[in-house]
Enzyme design. Structure first.
Site, PDB file in Angstrom:
ATOM      1  N   GLU A 196     -88.986 -54.990 -75.947  1.00 39.39           N
ATOM      2  CA  GLU A 196     -90.071 -55.786 -74.283  1.00 39.39           C
ATOM      3  C   GLU A 196     -90.870 -55.227 -74.708  1.00 39.39           C
ATOM      4  OE1 GLU A 196     -86.058 -54.830 -71.185  1.00 39.39           O
ATOM      5  OE2 GLU A 196     -87.589 -52.741 -72.045  1.00 39.39           O
TER       6      GLU A 196
ATOM      7  N   GLY B 206     -82.507 -32.155 -64.398  1.00 40.48           N
ATOM      8  CA  GLY B 206     -82.541 -33.005 -65.846  1.00 40.48           C
ATOM      9  C   GLY B 206     -83.055 -33.943 -64.069  1.00 40.48           C
TER      10      GLY B 206
ATOM     11  N   GLY C  52     -83.996 -36.895 -64.195  1.00 42.39           N
ATOM     12  CA  GLY C  52     -83.886 -38.581 -64.465  1.00 42.39           C
ATOM     13  C   GLY C  52     -82.906 -39.059 -63.462  1.00 42.39           C
ATOM     14  N   PHE C  53     -82.267 -40.171 -63.871  1.00 43.88           N
ATOM     15  CA  PHE C  53     -81.537 -41.410 -62.685  1.00 43.88           C
ATOM     16  C   PHE C  53     -79.919 -40.733 -62.434  1.00 43.88           C
ATOM     17  CE2 PHE C  53     -84.265 -44.217 -64.750  1.00 43.88           C
ATOM     18  CZ  PHE C  53     -84.534 -45.543 -63.331  1.00 43.88           C
TER      19      PHE C  53
ATOM     20  N   ASP D  45     -77.572 -40.131 -69.671  1.00 42.06           N
ATOM     21  CA  ASP D  45     -77.329 -40.394 -71.224  1.00 42.06           C
ATOM     22  C   ASP D  45     -76.444 -39.202 -71.950  1.00 42.06           C
ATOM     23  OD1 ASP D  45     -78.357 -42.869 -70.421  1.00 42.06           O
ATOM     24  OD2 ASP D  45     -80.535 -42.740 -72.041  1.00 42.06           O
TER      25      ASP D  45
ATOM     26  N   ALA E 204     -79.839 -46.891 -67.048  1.00 39.79           N
ATOM     27  CA  ALA E 204     -79.543 -45.999 -66.086  1.00 39.79           C
ATOM     28  C   ALA E 204     -79.025 -46.219 -64.469  1.00 39.79           C
ATOM     29  CB  ALA E 204     -81.294 -47.118 -64.826  1.00 39.79           C
TER      30      ALA E 204
ATOM     31  N   VAL F 143     -85.356 -25.618 -69.825  1.00 42.32           N
ATOM     32  CA  VAL F 143     -83.359 -25.667 -70.060  1.00 42.32           C
ATOM     33  C   VAL F 143     -83.437 -25.540 -71.754  1.00 42.32           C
ATOM     34  CG1 VAL F 143     -81.078 -25.938 -69.683  1.00 42.32           C
ATOM     35  CG2 VAL F 143     -83.091 -26.554 -68.075  1.00 42.32           C
TER      36      VAL F 143
HETATM   37  C1  LIG Z   1     -88.075 -46.916 -73.421  1.00 43.19           C
HETATM   38  C2  LIG Z   1     -86.904 -47.230 -72.109  1.00 43.19           C
HETATM   39  C3  LIG Z   1     -86.335 -48.619 -71.668  1.00 43.19           C
HETATM   40  C4  LIG Z   1     -84.827 -48.094 -70.963  1.00 43.19           C
HETATM   41  N1  LIG Z   1     -84.925 -49.352 -70.094  1.00 43.19           N
HETATM   42  C5  LIG Z   1     -83.651 -49.439 -68.854  1.00 43.19           C
HETATM   43  C6  LIG Z   1     -83.778 -50.652 -68.631  1.00 43.19           C
HETATM   44  O1  LIG Z   1     -84.560 -51.549 -68.619  1.00 43.19           O
HETATM   45  N2  LIG Z   1     -82.897 -51.289 -68.032  1.00 43.19           N
HETATM   46  C7  LIG Z   1     -81.948 -49.201 -68.319  1.00 43.19           C
HETATM   47  O2  LIG Z   1     -80.384 -50.082 -67.626  1.00 43.19           O
HETATM   48  N3  LIG Z   1     -81.604 -48.795 -69.038  1.00 43.19           N
HETATM   49  C8  LIG Z   1     -83.060 -48.936 -69.510  1.00 43.19           C
HETATM   50  N4  LIG Z   1     -83.522 -47.176 -70.182  1.00 43.19           N
HETATM   51  C9  LIG Z   1     -81.817 -46.531 -70.306  1.00 43.19           C
HETATM   52  C10 LIG Z   1     -82.533 -45.455 -69.149  1.00 43.19           C
HETATM   53  O3  LIG Z   1     -83.189 -45.143 -68.792  1.00 43.19           O
HETATM   54  C11 LIG Z   1     -81.567 -44.582 -69.146  1.00 43.19           C
HETATM   55  O4  LIG Z   1     -80.206 -44.663 -69.624  1.00 43.19           O
HETATM   56  C12 LIG Z   1     -81.862 -42.992 -68.344  1.00 43.19           C
HETATM   57  O5  LIG Z   1     -82.486 -42.946 -67.795  1.00 43.19           O
HETATM   58  C13 LIG Z   1     -81.061 -41.861 -67.985  1.00 43.19           C
HETATM   59  O6  LIG Z   1     -80.277 -41.220 -67.277  1.00 43.19           O
HETATM   60  P1  LIG Z   1     -80.401 -39.587 -67.281  1.00 43.19           P
HETATM   61  O7  LIG Z   1     -80.737 -38.946 -65.795  1.00 43.19           O
HETATM   62  O8  LIG Z   1     -79.242 -39.445 -67.966  1.00 43.19           O
HETATM   63  O9  LIG Z   1     -81.810 -38.648 -68.356  1.00 43.19           O
HETATM   64  P2  LIG Z   1     -83.326 -39.353 -67.940  1.00 43.19           P
HETATM   65  O10 LIG Z   1     -83.222 -40.754 -67.503  1.00 43.19           O
HETATM   66  O11 LIG Z   1     -83.492 -39.522 -69.297  1.00 43.19           O
HETATM   67  O12 LIG Z   1     -83.531 -38.120 -67.688  1.00 43.19           O
HETATM   68  C14 LIG Z   1     -83.763 -36.636 -68.235  1.00 43.19           C
HETATM   69  C15 LIG Z   1     -84.126 -35.688 -67.205  1.00 43.19           C
HETATM   70  O13 LIG Z   1     -83.787 -34.412 -68.261  1.00 43.19           O
HETATM   71  C16 LIG Z   1     -85.325 -33.617 -67.982  1.00 43.19           C
HETATM   72  N5  LIG Z   1     -85.003 -33.184 -69.207  1.00 43.19           N
HETATM   73  C17 LIG Z   1     -84.433 -33.461 -71.094  1.00 43.19           C
HETATM   74  N6  LIG Z   1     -84.596 -32.071 -71.193  1.00 43.19           N
HETATM   75  C18 LIG Z   1     -84.981 -30.814 -70.430  1.00 43.19           C
HETATM   76  C19 LIG Z   1     -84.478 -29.950 -71.130  1.00 43.19           C
HETATM   77  N7  LIG Z   1     -85.016 -28.792 -72.223  1.00 43.19           N
HETATM   78  N8  LIG Z   1     -85.078 -28.315 -70.009  1.00 43.19           N
HETATM   79  C20 LIG Z   1     -85.673 -29.713 -68.911  1.00 43.19           C
HETATM   80  N9  LIG Z   1     -85.770 -30.787 -68.070  1.00 43.19           N
HETATM   81  C21 LIG Z   1     -85.108 -31.476 -69.718  1.00 43.19           C
HETATM   82  C22 LIG Z   1     -86.238 -34.965 -68.643  1.00 43.19           C
HETATM   83  O14 LIG Z   1     -87.828 -34.736 -68.316  1.00 43.19           O
HETATM   84  C23 LIG Z   1     -85.884 -36.119 -67.559  1.00 43.19           C
HETATM   85  O15 LIG Z   1     -86.786 -35.390 -66.364  1.00 43.19           O
HETATM   86  C24 LIG Z   1     -84.857 -47.281 -70.879  1.00 43.19           C
HETATM   87  C25 LIG Z   1     -84.620 -46.467 -71.773  1.00 43.19           C
HETATM   88  C26 LIG Z   1     -85.934 -46.073 -72.589  1.00 43.19           C
HETATM   89  C27 LIG Z   1     -86.972 -44.671 -73.072  1.00 43.19           C
END
Ligand SMILES: Cc1cc2nc3c(=O)[nH]c(=O)nc-3n(C[C@H](O)[C@H](O)[C@H](O)COP(=O)(O)OP(=O)(O)OC[C@H]3O[C@@H](n4cnc5c(N)ncnc54)[C@H](O)[C@@H]3O)c2cc1C
Length: 457
Positions: free
Chosen positions: A173, A15, A17-18, A302, A318, A82
């Site tokens: 939002e 992943g 993401g953040f 998350d 995030a 994955v």
């Molecule tokens: C619409 C929206 C608005 C938001 N607004 C805010 C805000 O204003 N402020 C704030 O703090 N937070 C906000 N959030 C929450 C924040 O974005 C999340 O808490 C944060 O992105 C979590 O980070 P993460 O790295 O755990 O997961 P994610 O950022 O979701 O990253 C997960 C990554 O894993 C990859 N992935 C997933 N499954 C697979 C797989 N099976 N195989 C390969 N890759 C995979 C995805 O492509 C992604 O790149 C918001 C979320 C959303 C959806």
């Protein structure tokens, strides 16, 4: 200069993401070989997705290619899906191969939950990926286009009804932003309809919008939404969604555009670990963010269920994801140095929900309630400090400020098939589009249209 890292311990990060990105960034200099796997080729700034969905920003303004962010630092990037983890064999199972690891950081985040009603996904997409945002934008803009040509007043009405289900930050939002574009950006573009007549209806099951905030902030948010022209329906439970609209018990709200912003489920990768999960399917990690019984596996962002100092669960935000990614990296480095790992401590800078231009509600540092312009300014400041690798923060800020303050029209591009008016009149659902390369700017390309998507906050 390239170094030979083949014999170093292999850290695999799932992943980008953040959480995953921060884990990688804090391991660059450690004596390890890093491979980051993601099903998308880009890191996505999810907090601004709603602005893409409502045609305020373009996709490329909120996404950056992972290879560009990580490649120069010697991190290997793999574009792959994955499927799961074989903990005994220390293998990551991909849809089309496998990878072995010495340390594993799982950061695959969350996805949407339709509470067992997955058939609703077709009529009410959620907002989690660029593809989702582009699809919602397409539906919104297409509804105005079709309404412009429609002569039947009832059908035209249902085309101009926009329902958002879920009054959490994402729903609030989206509703605020939709109200603003229909009131401020679109009037003048159409001859036969007045976009200001669009009804934006926000439905929330419990008694307040933004239920995680103190009641006075929730009420302020509601008033601000209503001032923008959003109809807020609280204590209303959606019982069905179909191509004609939304049902709340016996009541039918005709609407051709419905967005799902309620319900989150953890990434299914968690289930393959064979360990204890919480009710949302997140992994109950140890304070050091490792999976109990597997000290070589970290779960962050998350997907992790962990408590803060106050005993409350760390929220799906995030900053929390970034801090966990950083802590997992620090603990891997400590393990390599033979030092004991350290527990994760969440530093809560604040959480905000934007209601419109220059208006937000939120809480800073767990205790200072804010609303109106000060809250919006704090939201902006926090989000700018999040920005990772997006050209330069100042350039992006100026770009956003321009699009945001001038109600820029450039993001109002419709992609995907054009529905036939006669099909719309027969009550058929609008055909789903696809995130075309025209729109998802050249540097960022979508690789996997996600199934019913997620909402996290
Ligand atoms: C619409 C929206 C608005 C938001 N607004 C805010 C805000 O204003 N402020 C704030 O703090 N937070 C906000 N959030 C929450 C924040 O974005 C999340 O808490 C944060 O992105 C979590 O980070 P993460 O790295 O755990 O997961 P994610 O950022 O979701 O990253 C997960 C990554 O894993 C990859 N992935 C997933 N499954 C697979 C797989 N099976 N195989 C390969 N890759 C995979 C995805 O492509 C992604 O790149 C918001 C979320 C959303 C959806």
């Amino acid at each position: 200069m390239k170094t030979n890292r083949e014999n170093l311990p292999h850290v695999v990060i799932l992943g980008g993401g953040f959480a995953g990105l921060y884990a990688a960034r804090h391991l660059y200099k450690a004596p390890v070989r890093i491979t980051l796997v993601d099903r998308h080729n880009h890191h996505l700034f999810q907090p601004l997705l709603y602005q893409v969905a409502t045609a305020t920003l373009s996709p490329s303004e909120i996404a950056a290619p992972l290879r560009g962010l990580l490649g120069p630092h010697g991190v290997g990037v793999l574009l792959a899906d994955v499927q799961g983890v074989d903990t005994a064999g220390k293998r990551v199972l991909l849809a089309d191969g496998e990878l072995t690891y010495d340390f594993l950081v799982i950061a695959t985040g969350a996805t949407h939950s339709y509470f067992g009603n997955d058939q609703w996904a077709k009529f009410a997409p959620g907002l989690k990926s660029i593809e989702d945002a582009v699809e919602i934008r397409r539906r919104v803009l297409m509804a105005f286009e079709l309404a412009e040509r429609e002569t039947d007043p009832e059908i035209r009405r249902s085309l101009l009804n926009f329902v958002i289900i879920g009054g959490g930050p994402t729903g609030v939002e989206l509703a605020g932003s939709l109200a603003e574009i229909s009131r401020n950006s679109l009037p003048g573009d159409f001859k036969n309809i007045d976009p200001r007549e669009a009804r934006i209806i926000l439905i929330e099951g419990v008694k307040n919008v933004l239920p995680v905030y103190p009641e006075d902030l929730s009420l302020k948010a509601r008033r601000a939404l209503e001032k923008l022209g959003v109809e807020v329906r609280t204590g209303a439970r959606v019982t069905n969604i179909d191509e004609t609209g939304v049902f709340i018990g016996e009541e039918h709200i005709p609407a051709r555009t419905v967005v799902w912003a309620a319900g989150v489920a953890a990434s299914p990768v968690a289930r393959t670990l064979g360990v204890e999960l919480d009710r949302a399917g997140r992994v109950l990690v140890a304070p050091e963010l490792t999976v109990p019984g597997h000290e070589d596996i970290f779960v962050v962002g998350d997907l992790a269920s962990v408590k803060g100092d106050d005993g409350k669960p760390v929220p799906g935000l995030a900053p929390a994801a970034m801090q966990m990614g950083k802590q997992a990296a620090a603990n891997i480095r400590r393990r390599l140095e033979g030092k004991p790992m350290q527990p994760f401590k969440y530093w809560d800078r604040g959480s905000y929900a934007v209601i419109g231009r220059g208006h937000a509600v939120g809480i800073a540092f767990r205790r200072f309630k804010q609303s109106g312009f000060p809250a919006w300014a704090a939201w902006l400041l926090i989000h700018i400090t999040f920005l990772i690798g997006f050209r330069s923060r100042l350039a992006v800020l100026l770009n956003w400020a321009y699009s945001y303050l001038t109600f820029a029209k450039s993001a109002r591009i419709i992609t995907g098939p054009t529905p036939r008016l006669d099909q719309v009149e027969q009550g058929r659902a609008l055909p789903a589009g696809s995130a075309s390369a025209v729109d998802v700017a050249a540097r960022v390309h979508a690789t996997r249209p996600e199934a019913p998507p997620p909402v996290t906050h």
